[in-house]
Every structure is written in C-alpha cells, then in structure tokens.
Design an enzyme around this catalytic site. Structure first.
Site, PDB file in Angstrom:
ATOM      1  CG  HIS A 149      -0.417  -0.045   2.529  1.00  0.00           C
ATOM      2  ND1 HIS A 149       0.392   0.965   3.003  1.00  0.00           N
ATOM      3  CD2 HIS A 149      -0.522  -0.936   3.538  1.00  0.00           C
ATOM      4  CE1 HIS A 149       0.753   0.692   4.232  1.00  0.00           C
ATOM      5  NE2 HIS A 149       0.226  -0.472   4.583  1.00  0.00           N
ATOM      6  CG  HIS A 162      -2.642  -3.416  14.516  1.00  0.00           C
ATOM      7  ND1 HIS A 162      -1.427  -3.307  15.143  1.00  0.00           N
ATOM      8  CD2 HIS A 162      -2.383  -3.368  13.182  1.00  0.00           C
ATOM      9  CE1 HIS A 162      -0.474  -3.206  14.236  1.00  0.00           C
ATOM     10  NE2 HIS A 162      -1.022  -3.234  13.040  1.00  0.00           N
ATOM     11  CB  CYS A 191      -1.115  -6.823  19.167  1.00  0.00           C
ATOM     12  SG  CYS A 191      -1.787  -6.151  17.619  1.00  0.00           S
ATOM     13  CB  CYS A 223       2.154  -5.125  17.065  1.00  0.00           C
ATOM     14  SG  CYS A 223       1.222  -3.629  17.281  1.00  0.00           S
ATOM     15  CG  HIS A 260       4.039  -1.354   2.387  1.00  0.00           C
ATOM     16  ND1 HIS A 260       2.878  -2.013   2.133  1.00  0.00           N
ATOM     17  CD2 HIS A 260       4.292  -1.546   3.698  1.00  0.00           C
ATOM     18  CE1 HIS A 260       2.446  -2.599   3.233  1.00  0.00           C
ATOM     19  NE2 HIS A 260       3.290  -2.331   4.209  1.00  0.00           N
ATOM     20  CB  CYS A 316      -3.515  -3.195  19.520  1.00  0.00           C
ATOM     21  SG  CYS A 316      -2.078  -2.489  18.703  1.00  0.00           S
ATOM     22  CE  LYS A 332      -4.238   2.562  11.694  1.00  0.00           C
ATOM     23  NZ  LYS A 332      -3.681   1.605  12.026  1.00  0.00           N
ATOM     24  CE  LYS A 377      -7.140  -4.750   3.103  1.00  0.00           C
ATOM     25  NZ  LYS A 377      -6.706  -5.986   3.697  1.00  0.00           N
TER      26      LYS A 377
HETATM   27  O1  ME8 Z   1       6.422  -3.622  10.214  1.00  0.00           O
HETATM   28  N1  ME8 Z   1       2.998   6.260   6.914  1.00  0.00           N
HETATM   29  O2  ME8 Z   1       6.054  -4.441   8.084  1.00  0.00           O
HETATM   30  P1  ME8 Z   1       4.829  -3.559   7.594  1.00  0.00           P
HETATM   31  C1  ME8 Z   1       4.296   6.074   6.659  1.00  0.00           C
HETATM   32  N2  ME8 Z   1       7.493  -6.572   8.613  1.00  0.00           N
HETATM   33  N3  ME8 Z   1       4.856   4.855   6.472  1.00  0.00           N
HETATM   34  C2  ME8 Z   1       4.067   3.775   6.528  1.00  0.00           C
HETATM   35  C3  ME8 Z   1       2.682   3.893   6.769  1.00  0.00           C
HETATM   36  C4  ME8 Z   1       2.132   5.209   6.965  1.00  0.00           C
HETATM   37  N4  ME8 Z   1       0.853   5.430   7.182  1.00  0.00           N
HETATM   38  N5  ME8 Z   1       2.167   2.650   6.794  1.00  0.00           N
HETATM   39  C5  ME8 Z   1       3.189   1.792   6.560  1.00  0.00           C
HETATM   40  C6  ME8 Z   1       6.641  -4.428   9.328  1.00  0.00           C
HETATM   41  N6  ME8 Z   1       4.338   2.454   6.390  1.00  0.00           N
HETATM   42  C7  ME8 Z   1       7.715  -5.477   9.494  1.00  0.00           C
HETATM   43  C8  ME8 Z   1       9.062  -4.839   9.274  1.00  0.00           C
HETATM   44  S1  ME8 Z   1      11.741  -4.904   9.166  1.00  0.00           S
HETATM   45  C9  ME8 Z   1      12.949  -5.900   9.738  1.00  0.00           C
HETATM   46  C10 ME8 Z   1      10.244  -5.735   9.507  1.00  0.00           C
HETATM   47  C11 ME8 Z   1       5.657   1.847   6.086  1.00  0.00           C
HETATM   48  O3  ME8 Z   1       4.377  -4.204   6.317  1.00  0.00           O
HETATM   49  C12 ME8 Z   1       6.726   2.276   7.074  1.00  0.00           C
HETATM   50  O4  ME8 Z   1       7.981   2.086   6.500  1.00  0.00           O
HETATM   51  O5  ME8 Z   1       3.850  -3.374   8.664  1.00  0.00           O
HETATM   52  C13 ME8 Z   1       6.520   1.285   8.194  1.00  0.00           C
HETATM   53  O6  ME8 Z   1       7.614   1.261   9.085  1.00  0.00           O
HETATM   54  C14 ME8 Z   1       6.349   0.017   7.394  1.00  0.00           C
HETATM   55  O7  ME8 Z   1       5.561   0.445   6.250  1.00  0.00           O
HETATM   56  C15 ME8 Z   1       5.682  -1.127   8.117  1.00  0.00           C
HETATM   57  O8  ME8 Z   1       5.496  -2.173   7.192  1.00  0.00           O
END
Ligand code: ME8
Length: 472
Positions: free
Chosen positions: A21, A151, A131, A134, A24, A148, A297, A300
C-alpha cells in the site's frame, strides 16, 4: 561533502499479509532516491539497496489460511505483487529479500546459536497480551479499552507459553552507551530523544521464540520452537550481505529507513542482537513520520486506502514519486489527499517543469539550436547534495523546484520570443544550462524526467517533445 566510499541502504521488509500500500511505497521511494543519489556520487558498484518481504509469523500464517493457501504459496504470490509494484514504481533495488529464502534460515540459526552460546538466551515462561497485528506482546500503555492502539480492530490474545528469552536488559545499557558515544545514530533528533528516554526507563528481557507458531525458522538448539518473527526479520539486513562474497563488504548498513512505528525494533533490539553476536552496528537509523489520508488513518474499514498501482496508472511513476516525497517533511507526520496530489501535479509538473521544457524546446527548435551530446552537467547542486546527505529528500526537491521557478521568472522577464539571432541563442543557452541542472538533480527522484530532459536538450537537434505531463 561526505567521505563515504560505499553506501548500503535498506527499507523494512514488509509483511506479506496484504498487498503493498501507499505506506510501503512512501518508504521505498525515499530509499530509492537515496540509493540513486549515492550511485551517481560513488558509482553503481559501491551502492547496495535492499528491500524485501517479511514472510513468517502468526500474522502471515493467518492471512494465508484466510486466503485458503498454503503459507509458502501465499507468500510467493504476495511477494510477487511487491516485486511487480516496485517495478512499476521504478525502484532500483539490488536485492529483493525474502525471509523464506533457505539461505536466510542458516544465517538466522547461526546467529542465534552464537548468542545462545554467549549465555545471552535462556528459557522462561511468557504471560502477556499479544497483538498479531504488531506481532508483539503489548505493554499496558499500548492497550486502550482492551484494544491495541495501532490495530484497534484486531482481537488481542492472552497468551502464556514457554519461550526463549534474550537478555535485552543486560544489553540495553551497552546499546545506549554506543548510541551516546556515536557508534550508531538515530535520527531525527526528536525520535532519538524518545528512544533514549525509553532505554533509560528500564528494559526487560524479550522473548525471541514461539511454541505456538509453526510458520517460522526453527530455533537451532530446540526445534520445538520457532524464531520470533521480528528477530528473523531484522536479521535480513545482515543476511542479505552474506549470500555472496562480493556483498560482504557492505555490512554494516549505512542507513536503515523505516517509519516511527517500528523504530524501537531498529534502534534498540537490532543493535542489541548485533552486539550479542559480536557484529558491528549500522551507521544511521532513520525514522520518518506516519501519514494519514484526508486526516484519517489509512484503513480498509474507512475505505481510504490508496493503491500505489492505481496511482502509477493515474500519474505515472515519476510524478507519483514526486507527489509522495513533497507531500510533507520527511521526518514529520503528515497528511495526504488525492485532491492535493492533483493540484500539485498540475501546478508543479504539468504547468511547471513540463510547460517549461515545452516552451524552451519550442524556441530552440525554431532557432535551430543543437544540443551537444555529453554536455549535460553531472554533479549535484550543493544545496541538493547537502539535503540528500542529511536525509531530507523533500528539501532537495524544494531546492530543485527553486531552479525551475527561477528559470520561469527569467523567461517571463526576458520574453525570449521577442528576441532574434545571437541574443535569442544566448538566452536559450542559459535556459538549457538551467534545465541540465534540473535534470541531474532530479535524477534520484524522477529518473524518467531526467532522461527526457537529457534526450531533448543534450543529444543533437532540439525538437519540441510531446507534453511530458498532461494536465489533469
Ligand atoms: O512492520 N505512513 O512491516 P509492515 C508512513 N514486517 N509509512 C508507513 C505507513 C504510513 N501510514 N504505513 C506503513 C513491518 N508504512 C515489518 C518490518 S523490518 C525488519 C520488519 C511503512 O508491512 C513504514 O515504512 O507493517 C513502516 O515502518 C512500514 O511500512 C511497516 O510495514
């Protein structure tokens, strides 16, 4: 100017429980801009850009089950969607890392074994509220009204099970000391202060294995446990440099980028694991802010999730990258809106640089001007370089759009369409120098625009191109 010889930059590896999304995309586009910047400064071979997917753990296993797929098949499918999305967005990663890569299993197991042998892992019982969103046990302040904070729609689980624990309490003071001595750093400053405060408030040991989760990497000395998904995931940054000898030299990473939601894992737990295993620490841990969409925020259930693939279809990769990185200051929280994207697209791109390129090319074509191949400037402007080297992509873009605005003003004031002969050619040459400056500086952000400007003005007879950005 920095004295870097090489640059290793990472994004988080994203969970494959859902398709990529906008969040990312935001982090990944920023990392791509840094990678492209440093490739130009240091040479392609001296930059290593890593991204990938986090594929183990309870959350991904549950998503696979819901989709009616075996976990490996499911993660294959979603990882492929990430690869495709990053291709569409022109993300120039060097390695796309997947934690289900069998080579990673061995690196994780060897590293854990090392920490275990150093006496820093012990067996205990964990009782707490978990959670799955998380993928961690929550502390009391992370639970509000039984939910949470991050979430709120996820059902929390009271869990009690035998886990292996990592002696984080023992390592944390050493990590704090390393941070204070500058052995690694956390930026921006406000987030560093939060992390230091939290480190000083007393750190407990953390559980690093699960008995109830089978979708993971077995703990090497006790295969009835799997490695906690966060430990497995963090190790990807090291693991990716261990698969080929030619990549070894990139460890430790120069820049880990993520949002503030997962800074704690990157700014303390990761360094503690590395120290425990006797490995060097990364240079910089950079947390950017979190954005909302239209003040809410992105979720979905609210229905305001923005799909990066649709955005690329609407605006093209270059423009979408520009809109993302200029929406708000990189380290801060911010808000995005589709309406503002459109306004900015029209103002800065269609009516801004796009129009400028057309006007100058049109006059140059009439004046029968020749662009000389290879004469495009190659070095970044000092203010762009300094913004990039202090990890402020939005400031770099602002500096570039100042060049655009200045050029617009010159054209407005000088009215070159009234000039003839040598006077016109002189004015046009000055404009083209400025456009060359824009092209080189914008390369890390908008690679296609950079190439288009070079093709129009720096490679033979100048012709007015088709509009680079159609008005919306
Ligand atoms: O946490 N604003 O993966 P994840 C800015 N797998 N950045 C955002 C965002 C938002 N609203 N939403 C998501 C994980 N991001 C773990 C990481 S690393 C060893 C393991 C981005 O799929 C941002 O970079 O939940 C956030 O830190 C990341 O997506 C979380 O991705």
């Amino acid at each position: 100017m920095s004295d870097r010889k090489q640059f290793y930059v990472t994004t988080p590896i994203y969970y494959v429980n859902e398709r990529p999304h906008l969040g990312h995309a935001y982090t990944t586009v920023a990392a791509d801009a840094f990678a492209r910047y440093w490739r130009k400064v240091l040479g392609d071979e001296n930059v290593f850009f890593l991204t990938g997917t986090d594929e183990h753990g309870a959350k991904v296993a549950a998503a696979a089950e819901k989709a009616g797929r075996a976990p490996q098949q499911f993660t294959d499918e979603v990882a492929a969607q990430y690869v495709e999305t990053w291709q569409l967005l022109n993300i120039s990663y060097d390695t796309f890392f997947r934690t289900t890569d069998p080579r990673h299993r061995k690196v994780v197991q060897d590293l854990l074994q090392k920490i275990y042998d150093a006496g820093l892992i012990y067996k205990g019982t964990y009782k707490g509220t978990y959670c799955i969103g998380c993928e961690k046990y929550l502390s009391p302040e992370e639970i509000v009204d039984g939910h949470c904070v991050l979430h709120p729609t996820t059902q929390l689980v009271e869990q009690e099970e035998e886990n292996y624990f990592f002696k984080l309490s023992e390592l944390a003071p050493r990590v704090l000391d390393a941070l204070e001595r500058g052995e690694y750093r956390v930026i921006p400053e406000g987030r560093r202060a939060e992390i230091v405060g939290k480190m000083q408030s007393g750190i407990e040991d953390i559980s690093i294995s699960r008995q109830g989760v089978t979708w993971g990497i077995p703990v090497p000395w006790d295969e009835s446990h799997t490695t906690y998904v966060w430990v497995d995931a963090l190790i990807n940054y090291y693991s990716a440099t261990q698969f080929e000898d030619s990549l070894n030299r990139f460890w430790p990473a120069d820049l880990h980028i993520m949002a503030k939601d997962i800074l704690w894992f990157h700014a303390l737990i990761w360094e503690a694991l590395l120290m425990a295993a006797g490995l060097p620490l990364p240079e910089t841990v950079l947390a950017h802010g979190f954005f909302t969409v239209d003040g809410q925020k992105m979720s979905k259930s609210i229905g305001n999730v923005i799909d990066p693939v649709q955005m690329v279809e609407e605006y093209g990769a270059d423009s979408f990258r520009y809109l993302l990185l200029t929406a708000f200051a990189f380290g801060n929280d911010g808000d995005l809106s589709l309406a503002r994207f459109r306004e900015k697209y029209n103002a800065d791109l269609a009516n801004g640089i796009g129009n400028l390129v057309s006007r100058v090319a049109n006059l140059a074509e009439k004046a029968e001007l020749e662009g000389s191949a290879g004469s495009m400037p190659q070095a970044f402007s000092p203010d762009v370089a300094s913004a990039m080297e202090s990890f402020k992509p939005d400031e770099a873009l602002r500096a570039i759009w100042e060049i655009v605005a200045e050029l617009d003003r010159s054209i407005h004031d000088e009215e070159p369409w009234k000039l003839r002969g040598e006077e016109l050619r002189e004015a046009l040459s000055r404009y083209i120098v400025k456009l060359g400056e824009v092209a080189v500086n914008v390369g890390p952000f908008m690679p296609a625009l950079s190439q288009a400007i070079e093709a129009v003005f720096f490679s033979g007879p100048i012709r007015k191109p088709d509009p680079l950005f159609l008005r919306k």
